[in-house]
Design a protein around this motif. Structure first.
Motif, PDB file in Angstrom:
ATOM      1  N   GLY A   1       0.820  -1.204   0.000  1.00  0.00           N
ATOM      2  CA  GLY A   1       0.000   0.000   0.000  1.00  0.00           C
ATOM      3  C   GLY A   1       0.848   1.244   0.000  1.00  0.00           C
ATOM      4  O   GLY A   1       1.823   1.358  -0.761  1.00  0.00           O
TER       5      GLY A   1
ATOM      6  N   GLY B   1      -3.139   0.615   3.874  1.00  0.00           N
ATOM      7  CA  GLY B   1      -2.715  -0.565   3.138  1.00  0.00           C
ATOM      8  C   GLY B   1      -3.277  -1.826   3.768  1.00  0.00           C
ATOM      9  O   GLY B   1      -4.138  -1.786   4.655  1.00  0.00           O
TER      10      GLY B   1
ATOM     11  N   GLU C   1      -6.459  -0.899  -0.828  1.00  0.00           N
ATOM     12  CA  GLU C   1      -5.533  -1.886  -1.397  1.00  0.00           C
ATOM     13  C   GLU C   1      -6.110  -3.279  -1.160  1.00  0.00           C
ATOM     14  O   GLU C   1      -5.776  -3.965  -0.199  1.00  0.00           O
ATOM     15  CB  GLU C   1      -4.148  -1.751  -0.762  1.00  0.00           C
TER      16      GLU C   1
ATOM     17  N   SER D   1      -2.736   5.511  -6.361  1.00  0.00           N
ATOM     18  CA  SER D   1      -2.037   4.224  -6.414  1.00  0.00           C
ATOM     19  C   SER D   1      -1.359   3.975  -7.758  1.00  0.00           C
ATOM     20  O   SER D   1      -0.653   2.974  -7.913  1.00  0.00           O
ATOM     21  CB  SER D   1      -3.007   3.079  -6.101  1.00  0.00           C
TER      22      SER D   1
END
Length: 574
Positions: free
Chosen positions: A55, A71, A93, A408
């Motif tokens: 993450g 994460g 994530e 991300s």
């Protein structure tokens, strides 16, 4: 072969194993492929134990795998033969997992789990093409799942028994503090959290969320970066905002960024999807030129109340439903929930499908609508408040699965930071009534406490300073629209407000080459080409068209990974 920057956890059992049987011979292994340390942190031990986190970039030498922040963690302990998966409050994530004939598999990449005989989940695909997410824990394939927000999954590797638990979030809608006090509390906590980060590049817009991250004193934001239409009002205001805090600001015009089929193929290999190509390119540029992670205020929508019912539908419908806060007698809870459910009704037909594809999605549409409505009802019951229930539905779907893919995109590069999704901040947000967050009320209080100067600049679509009440803001928006209609009668002469301008893609071969690259026969290339050729005449912008095309190409990528999936198309129609 595993995908780059990914891992695979395998629980293997003997061939003679039966489900629920105690099995001392189970083998749990971890394989990692080209892990970027800015995205995957892991530690292995001689006795077979391992700890893994993926993450947000983590810079500290020591790391707490037990309590993941921004994460997901995966921990295997040999003493009790337990594999534990823990996702954080944002859940951005996801870990994908499935059972097999020989055990279980877990990975951060869906492709690592898919075999030649897997059957597509057409309801999930239908939902993704419509909204950008799949319902709940479902994925593009049947019997393959993803973790949810704030979820813990424990697996006894000897019996393959699975226990799932979703932790309760902090109490919500408890109006124990005024918005002013909540703003001070959030501002204080944000300042402390920001000081824990290393230098970062802020993906800067003229909006509320960017201002929130720019506001704290002694901020680790060492430069701001804006991509898009640099001639737009949005970019002009963004430049003035960064100038107010004396931060270097770099701009990249979207027309100078090469977005083509080759780029989307690279993104599919690196990310498993090709949404938001400009975020991928910008993350790569920042990494190569400045060696910095990126940060963005995407999840700040929760602070500003943008995941609530008042942000859904037309501007007229939003205004009407907001009257509920003046008196529920004017606009009832029942009407608002009904209106929101109407937005969750997927189309029975798409403009890009062949006859085969049309037959598939006609069958899946009704079941999908029922599924989404049931999930919304469950969230409302769980929240014990319809407005927060609607927010929870959007948190779990649009926010987690779609919008959070933007930051991300830096996974393969120098990573990303996500300060606004820190659990200490989300707890404050969830404990603040929606009415106090509506229309950025709490966000404004936070910025006022941290750097009131940033409220002396207008938003991109309004004419007056952001510090003024929302009613005056909206009146200035109306005045701007009237002014434009009076003095900019020709549409192409109107000034560009936002940076989301991809109209140049209509003049090149971008859409044509992407369409011709598709492999599945559920698409109709001729229909796509004809429709897109008429988009400009129908006032359909290139940005939303690109978003749909990247979702189509993502689905095509998964369907075309093996030939047997193509046979499943015929089965779905029958």
């Amino acid at each position: 072969m595993l995908k780059p920057n990914s891992f695979l956890v395998t629980i293997s059992v003997p061939d003679n194993y039966s489900n629920g049987q105690m099995n001392a011979g189970a083998d749990t292994t971890l394989k990692i492929q080209q892990a970027n340390p800015y995205y995957i942190r892991h530690k292995t031990y001689d006795d077979g134990r391992f700890e893994l986190f993926f993450g947000e970039r983590k810079d500290a030498k020591t790391f707490d795998f037990l309590t993941p922040v921004n994460g997901t963690s995966v921990i295997y302990t040999t003493a009790d033969h337990a594999l534990t998966v823990t996702s954080d409050m944002a859940g951005a994530e996801p870990l994908f997992y499935r059972s097999t004939n020989s055990g279980m598999l877990f990975s951060n990449r869906l492709e690592n789990l898919i075999g030649t005989s897997d059957e597509p989940d057409w309801s999930g695909i239908h939902c993704y093409l419509t909204f950008g997410y799949t319902p709940g824990e479902s994925t593009f394939f049947k019997d393959v799942f993803q973790t949810l927000s704030n979820q813990t999954i424990k697996i006894d590797t000897r019996t393959l028994s699975v226990t799932k638990h979703i932790s309760d979030i902090s109490e919500h809608n408890q109006a124990t503090n005024s918005p002013e006090n909540k703003g001070k509390q959030f501002a204080h906590q944000l300042t402390n959290i920001m000081q824990q980060y290393e230098p970062m590049a802020l993906m800067m817009s003229a909006g509320w969320d960017s201002r929130t991250l720019l506001a704290p004193a002694d901020s680790p934001v060492c430069l701001t970066y804006t991509h898009g239409d640099t001639s737009s009002r949005e970019c002009t205001i963004a430049k003035r905002l960064s100038g107010a805090v004396r931060t270097d600001h770099y701009f990249k015009d979207v027309k100078s960024l090469l977005i083509n089929n080759e780029l989307l193929d690279i993104m599919l290999e690196k990310h498993g999807h090709c949404l938001f190509p400009i975020w991928h390119l910008s993350s790569k540029l920042i990494s190569e030129q400045f060696y910095l992670p990126i940060s963005g205020g995407v999840i700040g929508a929760r602070l500003g109340g943008h995941n609530g019912f008042s942000s859904t539908g037309s501007r007229f419908n939003k205004s009407i439903n907001s009257l509920h806060f003046f008196s529920p007698r004017l606009i009832s809870e029942r009407k608002i929930v009904k209106d929101f459910k109407r937005t969750l009704s997927p189309p029975q037909q798409f403009w890009f499908t062949s006859n085969k594809g049309a037959a598939i999605f006609q069958n899946s549409g009704t079941n999908l609508e029922i599924c989404l409505h049931e999930q919304l009802d469950n969230f409302i019951v769980q929240a014990e408040d319809f407005s927060f229930g609607i927010e929870m539905f959007n948190y779990e779907h649009t926010s987690r699965q779609y919008m959070m893919k933007q930051p991300s995109m830096a996974k393969p590069f120098h990573g990303y930071y996500s300060p606004l999704s820190h659990p200490d901040l989300l707890k404050i947000v969830y404990a603040t009534p929606f009415k106090q967050r509506l229309q950025n009320r709490l966000t404004k209080e936070v910025i006022k406490n941290l750097n009131n100067t940033l409220l002396h600049f207008p938003m991109a679509a309004t004419l007056i300073k952001a510090k003024h009440p929302i009613v005056i803001q909206e009146l200035s928006r109306v005045a701007r629209i009237i002014y434009e209609k009076s003095f900019y009668r020709l549409k192409h002469n109107r000034p560009s407000l936002g940076w989301f301008n991809y109209e140049h893609l209509y003049t090149g071969d971008f859409f044509k080459t992407i369409i011709h690259s598709l492999k599945s026969d559920i698409w109709s290339k001729d229909r796509m080409l004809r429709t897109i050729a008429s988009n400009q005449n129908n006032n359909i912008d290139a940005g939303s068209t690109m978003d749909m095309i990247t979702k189509i190409k993502t689905i095509d990528y998964y369907l075309s990974r093996n030939s047997r999936n193509m046979a499943k198309v015929k089965e779905a129609i029958q």
